[in-house]
Scaffold this active site. Structure first.
Site, PDB file in Angstrom:
ATOM      1  N   GLU A 159       0.984  -1.405   0.342  1.00  0.00           N
ATOM      2  CA  GLU A 159      -0.136   0.409  -0.129  1.00  0.00           C
ATOM      3  C   GLU A 159       0.709   1.312  -0.060  1.00  0.00           C
ATOM      4  O   GLU A 159       0.407   2.434   0.952  1.00  0.00           O
ATOM      5  CB  GLU A 159      -0.893  -0.312   1.198  1.00  0.00           C
ATOM      6  N   GLU A 264      -6.251 -10.224  -1.561  1.00  0.00           N
ATOM      7  CA  GLU A 264      -6.943 -10.955  -0.121  1.00  0.00           C
ATOM      8  C   GLU A 264      -8.675 -10.569  -0.453  1.00  0.00           C
ATOM      9  O   GLU A 264      -9.246  -9.300  -0.462  1.00  0.00           O
ATOM     10  CB  GLU A 264      -6.709  -9.158   0.482  1.00  0.00           C
TER      11      GLU A 264
HETATM   12  O1  G3I Z   1      -3.836  -6.942  18.630  1.00  0.00           O
HETATM   13  C1  G3I Z   1      -4.676  -5.768  19.431  1.00  0.00           C
HETATM   14  C2  G3I Z   1      -4.675  -6.884  20.359  1.00  0.00           C
HETATM   15  O2  G3I Z   1      -3.807  -7.128  21.188  1.00  0.00           O
HETATM   16  C3  G3I Z   1      -5.850  -6.181  21.056  1.00  0.00           C
HETATM   17  O3  G3I Z   1      -6.425  -7.014  22.005  1.00  0.00           O
HETATM   18  C4  G3I Z   1      -7.561  -6.332  19.678  1.00  0.00           C
HETATM   19  C5  G3I Z   1      -8.639  -5.864  20.794  1.00  0.00           C
HETATM   20  O4  G3I Z   1      -8.993  -5.041  19.770  1.00  0.00           O
HETATM   21  O5  G3I Z   1      -7.044  -5.272  18.761  1.00  0.00           O
HETATM   22  C6  G3I Z   1      -5.891  -6.052  18.305  1.00  0.00           C
HETATM   23  O6  G3I Z   1      -5.643  -5.156  16.654  1.00  0.00           O
HETATM   24  C7  G3I Z   1      -6.433  -5.617  15.790  1.00  0.00           C
HETATM   25  C8  G3I Z   1      -5.384  -6.323  15.069  1.00  0.00           C
HETATM   26  O7  G3I Z   1      -6.240  -6.412  13.819  1.00  0.00           O
HETATM   27  C9  G3I Z   1      -5.650  -8.082  15.347  1.00  0.00           C
HETATM   28  O8  G3I Z   1      -6.555  -8.380  15.778  1.00  0.00           O
HETATM   29  C10 G3I Z   1      -6.169  -3.919  15.685  1.00  0.00           C
HETATM   30  O9  G3I Z   1      -6.788  -3.060  16.418  1.00  0.00           O
HETATM   31  C11 G3I Z   1      -7.196  -4.794  13.805  1.00  0.00           C
HETATM   32  O10 G3I Z   1      -7.247  -3.105  13.589  1.00  0.00           O
HETATM   33  C12 G3I Z   1      -6.670  -5.519  13.206  1.00  0.00           C
HETATM   34  O11 G3I Z   1      -7.233  -4.923  12.174  1.00  0.00           O
HETATM   35  C13 G3I Z   1      -7.044  -5.660  10.938  1.00  0.00           C
HETATM   36  C14 G3I Z   1      -5.969  -4.289  10.075  1.00  0.00           C
HETATM   37  O12 G3I Z   1      -5.401  -5.080   8.361  1.00  0.00           O
HETATM   38  C15 G3I Z   1      -5.192  -3.245  10.610  1.00  0.00           C
HETATM   39  O13 G3I Z   1      -4.380  -3.295   9.964  1.00  0.00           O
HETATM   40  C16 G3I Z   1      -7.128  -6.877  10.412  1.00  0.00           C
HETATM   41  O14 G3I Z   1      -7.073  -7.769  11.710  1.00  0.00           O
HETATM   42  C17 G3I Z   1      -6.550  -6.980   9.275  1.00  0.00           C
HETATM   43  O15 G3I Z   1      -7.671  -8.213   8.173  1.00  0.00           O
HETATM   44  C18 G3I Z   1      -6.109  -6.178   8.389  1.00  0.00           C
HETATM   45  O16 G3I Z   1      -5.678  -6.773   7.152  1.00  0.00           O
HETATM   46  C19 G3I Z   1      -5.062  -5.987   5.880  1.00  0.00           C
HETATM   47  C20 G3I Z   1      -4.048  -6.598   4.996  1.00  0.00           C
HETATM   48  O17 G3I Z   1      -2.983  -6.391   6.623  1.00  0.00           O
HETATM   49  C21 G3I Z   1      -3.604  -5.016   4.310  1.00  0.00           C
HETATM   50  N1  G3I Z   1      -4.969  -4.910   3.198  1.00  0.00           N
HETATM   51  C22 G3I Z   1      -6.197  -4.265   3.455  1.00  0.00           C
HETATM   52  C23 G3I Z   1      -5.997  -5.367   4.887  1.00  0.00           C
HETATM   53  C24 G3I Z   1      -7.729  -4.878   5.421  1.00  0.00           C
HETATM   54  O18 G3I Z   1      -7.631  -3.802   6.250  1.00  0.00           O
END
Ligand code: G3I
Length: 372
Positions: A159, A264
């Protein structure tokens, strides 16, 4: 005595139940498996979360080994997890993922080496260019080096572009300048000579952003640096899949001599507050019942759109099977999808091929039928 009889009966009942369950699960794979049906065409992948990597989600594990021959870690190889302190690395989960891949013969696409999002806090606070460069170099050398030959491929840069095709305003652009993408590939090539190296982004099927991606890839190639493929993320809406742009992208990207992958894939069915197909995780909107219309189930008409969307897409992928290297779904089943939480938290979305009970959906049948 009575207690003993009860215990024996209980054990027999549990055995019968679990035998029946495992038969039912095995039947899915015995007869119908995405990776088997598409094995001569392209790899079929899934994103894996932490619980799945640790095999704590047993229903998902059944599907993972039956259906997929490629996997991408949804979060655990991002820099905030794998490189939490300046001199501290946490390889625990990534090592488990590599072991899982070996166990089930699943090719691992590591995600993502250089990404402006999910950076560790200490990096976000860096002020001088030298320190950013040092982090950048150490991170790539250490992480890509450790997994060389253990993972199949890396999303080296994720990205790096804005929607208009210009470079995204990130800490890397600001501190290292526009050549940081080429430099990331150069370092990755040195650290991981046995690993395929990809550029990955969303909306790069769109003409302006696609042109930016092509320029970026040509620049890497002109510098004599290796890039093996491009990942079009594929976060689309079931009712609005840009098929023409996708086809044109397969043609244009593959003309650069690299693999094209859909990395994805998910097809959202919920209303989007901004009416677009972005995947910028920082965009958020307020919850309202109106924006969560299918909390109690998906109407047949919407299910039909989802099915048709997947059917159209896979028809296209098959048309270009020599150029498309992999199609990865962003999750195993609907309950795991990031689209339940983005851009509005707490919604019920239905973007994948397996439902919340891990059952194949009509979209799964449609994708399989294309090969019958
Ligand atoms: O790690 C913390 C954890 O400690 C906490 O307990 C929990 C509570 O909500 O949050 C956890 O972090 C979350 C993480 O996922 C792991 O579950 C974040 O808040 C959450 O924002 C994060 O979201 C991920 C997102 O990327 C963040 O950038 C999604 O799961 C994941 O599917 C998404 O994937 C991205 C690709 O990497 C790149 N392309 C877009 C795609 C969708 O956004």
């Amino acid at each position: 005595m009575i207690k003993n009889k009860f215990n024996r009966f209980g054990i027999i009942a549990i055995c019968l139940l679990s035998f029946g369950y495992s038969c039912a699960q095995k039947n899915i794979s015995k007869n119908i498996s995405l990776k088997e049906v598409y094995k001569k065409d392209f790899l079929i992948g899934t994103a894996l979360n932490g619980r799945q990597i640790e095999e704590k989600d047993s229903n998902a594990v059944v599907l993972i080994q039956q259906q997929f021959n490629a996997a991408t870690p949804e979060n655990i190889m991002k820099s905030e997890v794998i490189h939490p302190g300046w001199d501290t690395y946490n390889f625990d989960m990534a090592d488990k993922l590599v072991a899982l891949g070996k166990k089930y013969k699943i090719k691992i696409n590591a995600h993502a080496l250089i990404w402006h999002s999910q950076l560790p806090g200490y990096v976000r606070r860096l002020k001088d260019a030298d320190s950013v460069k040092q982090f950048f170099t150490n991170h790539i050398k250490t992480v890509a080096g450790r997994y060389d030959g253990k993972v199949f491929s890396w999303d080296v840069v994720n990205e790096a572009l804005e929607e208009d095709g210009t470079m995204r305003k990130s800490i890397f652009l600001e501190k290292l300048g526009p050549d940081f993408v080429t430099e990331a590939f150069r370092l990755a090539q040195q650290a991981a000579p046995n690993t395929e190296l990809y550029y990955n982004d969303y909306n790069i099927e769109q003409p302006k952003k696609r042109a930016g991606a092509i320029a970026l890839i040509k620049k890497i190639q002109a510098a004599g640096v290796r890039i093996d493929g491009v990942g079009i993320q594929g976060h689309w809406r079931a009712s609005n899949i840009p098929l023409k742009d996708i086809e044109q992208s397969i043609v244009e990207f593959s003309a650069l001599g690299i693999k094209v992958m859909f990395t994805e894939l998910d097809l959202g069915v919920l209303p989007n507050p901004w009416d677009g197909d972005a995947a910028d995780v920082n965009m958020k909107a307020e919850y309202s019942a109106k924006m969560n219309p299918y909390a109690n189930g998906l109407p047949d008409s919407v299910e039909a759109k989802l099915t048709k969307g997947y059917e159209d897409l896979f028809k296209l992928f098959l048309k270009y099977k020599g150029k498309v290297g992999r199609v990865t779904f962003w999750g195993v089943n609907d309950s795991q999808s990031w689209l339940n939480g983005w851009p509005i938290p707490g919604r019920t979305n239905y973007p994948l091929l397996f439902d919340r009970n891990f059952k194949p959906k009509p979209a799964f049948d449609a994708v399989i039928k294309l090969k019958k």
